[in-house]
Design a protein around this motif. Structure first.
Motif, PDB file in Angstrom:
ATOM      1  N   VAL A  42       1.357  -1.218   0.512  1.00  0.00           N
ATOM      2  CA  VAL A  42       0.095   0.188   0.186  1.00  0.00           C
ATOM      3  C   VAL A  42       0.741   1.202   0.046  1.00  0.00           C
ATOM      4  O   VAL A  42       0.830   2.523  -0.622  1.00  0.00           O
ATOM      5  N   ARG A  43       1.823   1.825   0.967  1.00  0.00           N
ATOM      6  CA  ARG A  43       3.142   2.360   0.900  1.00  0.00           C
ATOM      7  C   ARG A  43       3.698   2.468  -0.167  1.00  0.00           C
ATOM      8  O   ARG A  43       3.874   3.888  -0.502  1.00  0.00           O
ATOM      9  N   GLN A  44       3.994   1.526  -0.927  1.00  0.00           N
ATOM     10  CA  GLN A  44       4.725   2.011  -2.406  1.00  0.00           C
ATOM     11  C   GLN A  44       3.359   2.076  -3.299  1.00  0.00           C
ATOM     12  O   GLN A  44       4.470   2.800  -4.091  1.00  0.00           O
ATOM     13  N   SER A  45       2.565   1.606  -3.195  1.00  0.00           N
ATOM     14  CA  SER A  45       1.192   1.785  -4.115  1.00  0.00           C
ATOM     15  C   SER A  45       1.170   3.646  -4.605  1.00  0.00           C
ATOM     16  O   SER A  45       0.957   4.702  -5.117  1.00  0.00           O
ATOM     17  N   GLY A  46       0.777   4.289  -3.065  1.00  0.00           N
ATOM     18  CA  GLY A  46       0.454   5.178  -2.668  1.00  0.00           C
ATOM     19  C   GLY A  46      -1.300   5.230  -3.284  1.00  0.00           C
ATOM     20  O   GLY A  46      -1.973   6.794  -3.165  1.00  0.00           O
ATOM     21  N   ALA A  47      -1.344   4.121  -3.384  1.00  0.00           N
ATOM     22  CA  ALA A  47      -3.182   4.114  -3.747  1.00  0.00           C
ATOM     23  C   ALA A  47      -3.957   3.188  -2.808  1.00  0.00           C
ATOM     24  O   ALA A  47      -4.962   2.373  -3.373  1.00  0.00           O
ATOM     25  N   GLY A  48      -3.688   3.800  -1.633  1.00  0.00           N
ATOM     26  CA  GLY A  48      -4.745   2.490  -0.563  1.00  0.00           C
ATOM     27  C   GLY A  48      -4.425   3.075   0.592  1.00  0.00           C
ATOM     28  O   GLY A  48      -3.686   3.926   0.955  1.00  0.00           O
ATOM     29  N   LEU A  49      -5.400   2.394   1.901  1.00  0.00           N
ATOM     30  CA  LEU A  49      -5.259   2.748   2.979  1.00  0.00           C
ATOM     31  C   LEU A  49      -5.319   1.351   3.901  1.00  0.00           C
ATOM     32  O   LEU A  49      -6.001   0.522   3.362  1.00  0.00           O
ATOM     33  N   LEU A  50      -4.638   2.151   4.963  1.00  0.00           N
ATOM     34  CA  LEU A  50      -4.027   0.771   5.465  1.00  0.00           C
ATOM     35  C   LEU A  50      -5.178   1.029   7.051  1.00  0.00           C
ATOM     36  O   LEU A  50      -5.671   2.275   7.981  1.00  0.00           O
ATOM     37  N   VAL A  51      -6.238   0.038   7.852  1.00  0.00           N
ATOM     38  CA  VAL A  51      -6.967   0.536   9.136  1.00  0.00           C
ATOM     39  C   VAL A  51      -6.142  -1.200  10.033  1.00  0.00           C
ATOM     40  O   VAL A  51      -5.472  -2.133   9.203  1.00  0.00           O
ATOM     41  N   ARG A  52      -6.146  -0.818  11.327  1.00  0.00           N
ATOM     42  CA  ARG A  52      -5.587  -1.750  12.475  1.00  0.00           C
ATOM     43  C   ARG A  52      -6.286  -3.395  11.789  1.00  0.00           C
ATOM     44  O   ARG A  52      -7.627  -2.729  11.774  1.00  0.00           O
ATOM     45  N   SER A  53      -5.804  -4.489  11.971  1.00  0.00           N
ATOM     46  CA  SER A  53      -6.220  -5.912  11.986  1.00  0.00           C
ATOM     47  C   SER A  53      -7.428  -5.761  13.079  1.00  0.00           C
ATOM     48  O   SER A  53      -6.882  -5.513  14.649  1.00  0.00           O
ATOM     49  N   GLY A  54      -8.603  -5.868  13.194  1.00  0.00           N
ATOM     50  CA  GLY A  54      -9.997  -5.894  13.799  1.00  0.00           C
ATOM     51  C   GLY A  54     -10.466  -5.115  13.893  1.00  0.00           C
ATOM     52  O   GLY A  54     -11.276  -4.752  14.456  1.00  0.00           O
ATOM     53  N   ASP A  55      -9.980  -3.771  13.353  1.00  0.00           N
ATOM     54  CA  ASP A  55     -10.562  -2.505  13.535  1.00  0.00           C
ATOM     55  C   ASP A  55     -12.104  -2.032  13.004  1.00  0.00           C
ATOM     56  O   ASP A  55     -11.496  -1.878  11.589  1.00  0.00           O
ATOM     57  N   VAL A  56     -13.275  -2.937  12.514  1.00  0.00           N
ATOM     58  CA  VAL A  56     -14.750  -3.404  11.898  1.00  0.00           C
ATOM     59  C   VAL A  56     -14.911  -1.542  11.585  1.00  0.00           C
ATOM     60  O   VAL A  56     -14.743  -0.896  10.886  1.00  0.00           O
ATOM     61  N   ASP A  57     -14.629  -0.735  12.490  1.00  0.00           N
ATOM     62  CA  ASP A  57     -15.020   0.655  12.701  1.00  0.00           C
ATOM     63  C   ASP A  57     -14.557   1.087  11.860  1.00  0.00           C
ATOM     64  O   ASP A  57     -14.731   2.273  10.998  1.00  0.00           O
ATOM     65  N   SER A  58     -13.111   1.602  12.086  1.00  0.00           N
ATOM     66  CA  SER A  58     -12.309   2.022  11.090  1.00  0.00           C
ATOM     67  C   SER A  58     -12.342   1.675   9.807  1.00  0.00           C
ATOM     68  O   SER A  58     -12.185   2.450   8.769  1.00  0.00           O
ATOM     69  N   LEU A  59     -12.286   0.541   9.402  1.00  0.00           N
ATOM     70  CA  LEU A  59     -13.030  -0.698   7.632  1.00  0.00           C
ATOM     71  C   LEU A  59     -13.852   0.086   7.230  1.00  0.00           C
ATOM     72  O   LEU A  59     -13.791   0.292   5.838  1.00  0.00           O
ATOM     73  N   THR A  60     -15.170   0.198   7.943  1.00  0.00           N
ATOM     74  CA  THR A  60     -16.286   0.502   8.041  1.00  0.00           C
ATOM     75  C   THR A  60     -16.583   1.942   7.396  1.00  0.00           C
ATOM     76  O   THR A  60     -16.791   2.225   6.508  1.00  0.00           O
ATOM     77  N   GLU A  61     -15.251   2.867   8.115  1.00  0.00           N
ATOM     78  CA  GLU A  61     -15.475   4.113   7.466  1.00  0.00           C
ATOM     79  C   GLU A  61     -14.428   4.272   6.896  1.00  0.00           C
ATOM     80  O   GLU A  61     -15.355   5.571   5.739  1.00  0.00           O
ATOM     81  N   GLN A  62     -13.665   3.682   6.553  1.00  0.00           N
ATOM     82  CA  GLN A  62     -12.979   4.311   5.476  1.00  0.00           C
ATOM     83  C   GLN A  62     -13.230   3.243   4.265  1.00  0.00           C
ATOM     84  O   GLN A  62     -13.747   4.330   2.874  1.00  0.00           O
ATOM     85  N   MET A  63     -14.764   2.191   3.869  1.00  0.00           N
ATOM     86  CA  MET A  63     -15.024   2.071   3.424  1.00  0.00           C
ATOM     87  C   MET A  63     -16.671   3.035   2.640  1.00  0.00           C
ATOM     88  O   MET A  63     -16.426   2.664   1.176  1.00  0.00           O
ATOM     89  N   SER A  64     -16.903   3.411   3.968  1.00  0.00           N
ATOM     90  CA  SER A  64     -18.198   4.595   3.204  1.00  0.00           C
ATOM     91  C   SER A  64     -17.750   5.153   3.160  1.00  0.00           C
ATOM     92  O   SER A  64     -18.102   6.633   1.233  1.00  0.00           O
ATOM     93  N   ARG A  65     -16.299   6.581   3.001  1.00  0.00           N
ATOM     94  CA  ARG A  65     -15.285   7.344   2.642  1.00  0.00           C
ATOM     95  C   ARG A  65     -15.151   7.224   0.963  1.00  0.00           C
ATOM     96  O   ARG A  65     -15.226   8.156   0.401  1.00  0.00           O
ATOM     97  N   LEU A  66     -14.740   5.970   0.823  1.00  0.00           N
ATOM     98  CA  LEU A  66     -14.237   5.527  -1.370  1.00  0.00           C
ATOM     99  C   LEU A  66     -15.534   5.328  -1.599  1.00  0.00           C
ATOM    100  O   LEU A  66     -15.564   5.648  -3.360  1.00  0.00           O
ATOM    101  N   VAL A  67     -16.530   4.919  -0.961  1.00  0.00           N
ATOM    102  CA  VAL A  67     -17.876   5.207  -2.432  1.00  0.00           C
ATOM    103  C   VAL A  67     -18.819   6.162  -2.557  1.00  0.00           C
ATOM    104  O   VAL A  67     -19.386   6.091  -3.114  1.00  0.00           O
ATOM    105  N   LYS A  68     -18.667   7.424  -1.206  1.00  0.00           N
ATOM    106  CA  LYS A  68     -18.760   8.053  -1.344  1.00  0.00           C
ATOM    107  C   LYS A  68     -17.564   9.451  -2.201  1.00  0.00           C
ATOM    108  O   LYS A  68     -18.147  10.043  -3.084  1.00  0.00           O
TER     109      LYS A  68
END
Length: 68
Positions: A42-68
């Motif tokens: 992800v860091r090398q590509s510069g085209a992605g987002l990382l979330v902490r493993s098991g952090d469902v709230d952050s994962l949901t938030e980032q997914m919503s952000r990209l959908v919008k």
């Protein structure tokens, strides 16, 4: 992969997922957990987002952000 907005890889364990490289080759961003080889990809590509493993709230938030 042509019709998707992004790729989500919510892994708890991961080595070096080829699917992440494939998504980037199609110009798709990814949301991935910070396990295995994913952070480096992800860091090398510069085209992605990382979330902490098991952090469902952050994962949901980032997914919503990209959908919008």
């Amino acid at each position: 992969m042509g019709n998707c907005l992004f790729l989500c890889i919510p892994s708890r364990n991961e080595a070096s997922p080829v699917v992440a490289l494939e998504a980037f080759s199609f110009g798709k961003p990814i949301i991935a957990t910070d396990v295995g080889g994913l952070p480096e990809i992800v860091r090398q590509s510069g085209a992605g987002l990382l979330v902490r493993s098991g952090d469902v709230d952050s994962l949901t938030e980032q997914m919503s952000r990209l959908v919008k």
